[in-house]
Design a protein around this motif. Structure first.
Motif, PDB file in Angstrom:
ATOM      1  N   VAL A 111      -8.563  32.159   2.945  1.00  0.00           N
ATOM      2  CA  VAL A 111      -7.406  32.275   3.843  1.00  0.00           C
ATOM      3  C   VAL A 111      -7.650  31.482   5.124  1.00  0.00           C
ATOM      4  CG1 VAL A 111      -6.091  33.868   5.293  1.00  0.00           C
ATOM      5  CG2 VAL A 111      -6.539  34.449   2.915  1.00  0.00           C
ATOM      6  N   ALA A 112      -8.853  31.595   5.688  1.00  0.00           N
ATOM      7  CA  ALA A 112      -9.184  30.842   6.903  1.00  0.00           C
ATOM      8  C   ALA A 112      -9.081  29.343   6.638  1.00  0.00           C
ATOM      9  CB  ALA A 112     -10.577  31.212   7.391  1.00  0.00           C
ATOM     10  N   ARG A 167      -5.369  28.362   6.401  1.00  0.00           N
ATOM     11  CA  ARG A 167      -4.726  28.304   7.717  1.00  0.00           C
ATOM     12  C   ARG A 167      -5.107  27.025   8.460  1.00  0.00           C
ATOM     13  NH1 ARG A 167      -5.526  34.496   9.759  1.00  0.00           N
ATOM     14  NH2 ARG A 167      -3.814  35.378   8.550  1.00  0.00           N
ATOM     15  N   ARG A 168      -6.376  26.647   8.394  1.00  0.00           N
ATOM     16  CA  ARG A 168      -6.816  25.414   9.060  1.00  0.00           C
ATOM     17  C   ARG A 168      -6.095  24.204   8.466  1.00  0.00           C
ATOM     18  NH1 ARG A 168     -11.702  28.135   9.571  1.00  0.00           N
ATOM     19  NH2 ARG A 168     -12.459  27.474   7.547  1.00  0.00           N
ATOM     20  N   PHE A 182      -3.261  24.144   6.912  1.00  0.00           N
ATOM     21  CA  PHE A 182      -1.847  24.265   7.256  1.00  0.00           C
ATOM     22  C   PHE A 182      -1.596  23.740   8.662  1.00  0.00           C
ATOM     23  CE2 PHE A 182       1.738  26.904   8.840  1.00  0.00           C
ATOM     24  CZ  PHE A 182       2.701  26.498   7.936  1.00  0.00           C
ATOM     25  N   GLU A 183      -2.453  24.128   9.610  1.00  0.00           N
ATOM     26  CA  GLU A 183      -2.311  23.682  11.000  1.00  0.00           C
ATOM     27  C   GLU A 183      -2.548  22.181  11.133  1.00  0.00           C
ATOM     28  OE1 GLU A 183      -4.912  26.158  13.285  1.00  0.00           O
ATOM     29  OE2 GLU A 183      -3.752  27.963  12.831  1.00  0.00           O
ATOM     30  N   MET A 196      -2.154  36.501   3.508  1.00  0.00           N
ATOM     31  CA  MET A 196      -2.336  35.899   4.830  1.00  0.00           C
ATOM     32  C   MET A 196      -3.155  36.766   5.782  1.00  0.00           C
ATOM     33  SD  MET A 196      -0.957  32.959   4.740  1.00  0.00           S
ATOM     34  CE  MET A 196      -0.869  32.534   6.470  1.00  0.00           C
ATOM     35  N   ARG A 197      -3.414  37.980   5.416  1.00  0.00           N
ATOM     36  CA  ARG A 197      -4.154  38.937   6.243  1.00  0.00           C
ATOM     37  C   ARG A 197      -5.077  39.740   5.341  1.00  0.00           C
ATOM     38  NH1 ARG A 197      -1.508  40.198  11.246  1.00  0.00           N
ATOM     39  NH2 ARG A 197      -0.734  38.193  11.951  1.00  0.00           N
ATOM     40  N   SER A 212       1.853  40.007   8.581  1.00  0.00           N
ATOM     41  CA  SER A 212       2.096  38.567   8.467  1.00  0.00           C
ATOM     42  C   SER A 212       3.588  38.283   8.385  1.00  0.00           C
ATOM     43  CB  SER A 212       1.356  37.981   7.261  1.00  0.00           C
ATOM     44  OG  SER A 212       1.951  38.393   6.051  1.00  0.00           O
TER      45      SER A 212
END
Length: 116
Positions: free
Chosen positions: A66-67, A70-71, A73-74, A88-89, A99
Motif C-alpha cells: 500500500v505504501a 501511494r508513492r 500514485f503521487e 488503502m488503510r 479512506s
C-alpha cells in the motif's frame, strides 16, 4: 460513516436505496468537519456491501504494498482520481470507511476549488 452493530443489523434488511437515504440523512445531521456534501443527492453514488461479520484481512506484506502504491500514485501526478477501499488503510471496514471519507473530502475540496 461508521455504523454500530445494532444499527447495522437494522439496516441489513433494507433495500440499497433505503440504506443510501438513511446514511445520507445521518451524515447530513453530523457532517465531517470541512465537508462539502451537497444538500441534494444528485451526483452522489453509493455502493452497499452486506457483511454479516465485518472482518477483512490482508495478506502478509500488504502495508508495504500500500505504501509503495501511494508513492507511485503521487509520483504519477494523476488528478481527479480518488482511491478508497479497505486496501488503502488497515484492512478493515473502518479502514475502508476512513479512506472513503478522505477520498470524498479530497473530491469535495477539488470541486470547491474549481467553483471559486
Amino acid at each position: 460513516m461508521m455504523v454500530g452493530r445494532g444499527r447495522a443489523e437494522a439496516l441489513l434488511s433494507l433495500e440499497d436505496e433505503e440504506i443510501k437515504r438513511a446514511m445520507l440523512k445521518d451524515v447530513r445531521l453530523r457532517p465531517p468537519p470541512g465537508s462539502a456534501l451537497p444538500a441534494d443527492d444528485a451526483g452522489i453514488f453509493t455502493r452497499v456491501y452486506r457483511w454479516k461479520e465485518a472482518v477483512c484481512m490482508g495478506p502478509p506484506g500488504m502495508f508495504s504494498a500500500v505504501a509503495d502504491m501511494r508513492r507511485e500514485f503521487e509520483r504519477g501526478g494523476m488528478k481527479n482520481l480518488f482511491l478508497a477501499g479497505d486496501y488503502m488503510r488497515v484492512p478493515s471496514v473502518n479502514g475502508a470507511l476512513a479512506s472513503g471519507i478522505d477520498a470524498a473530502n479530497d473530491a469535495a475540496d477539488r470541486l470547491a476549488s474549481h467553483q471559486g
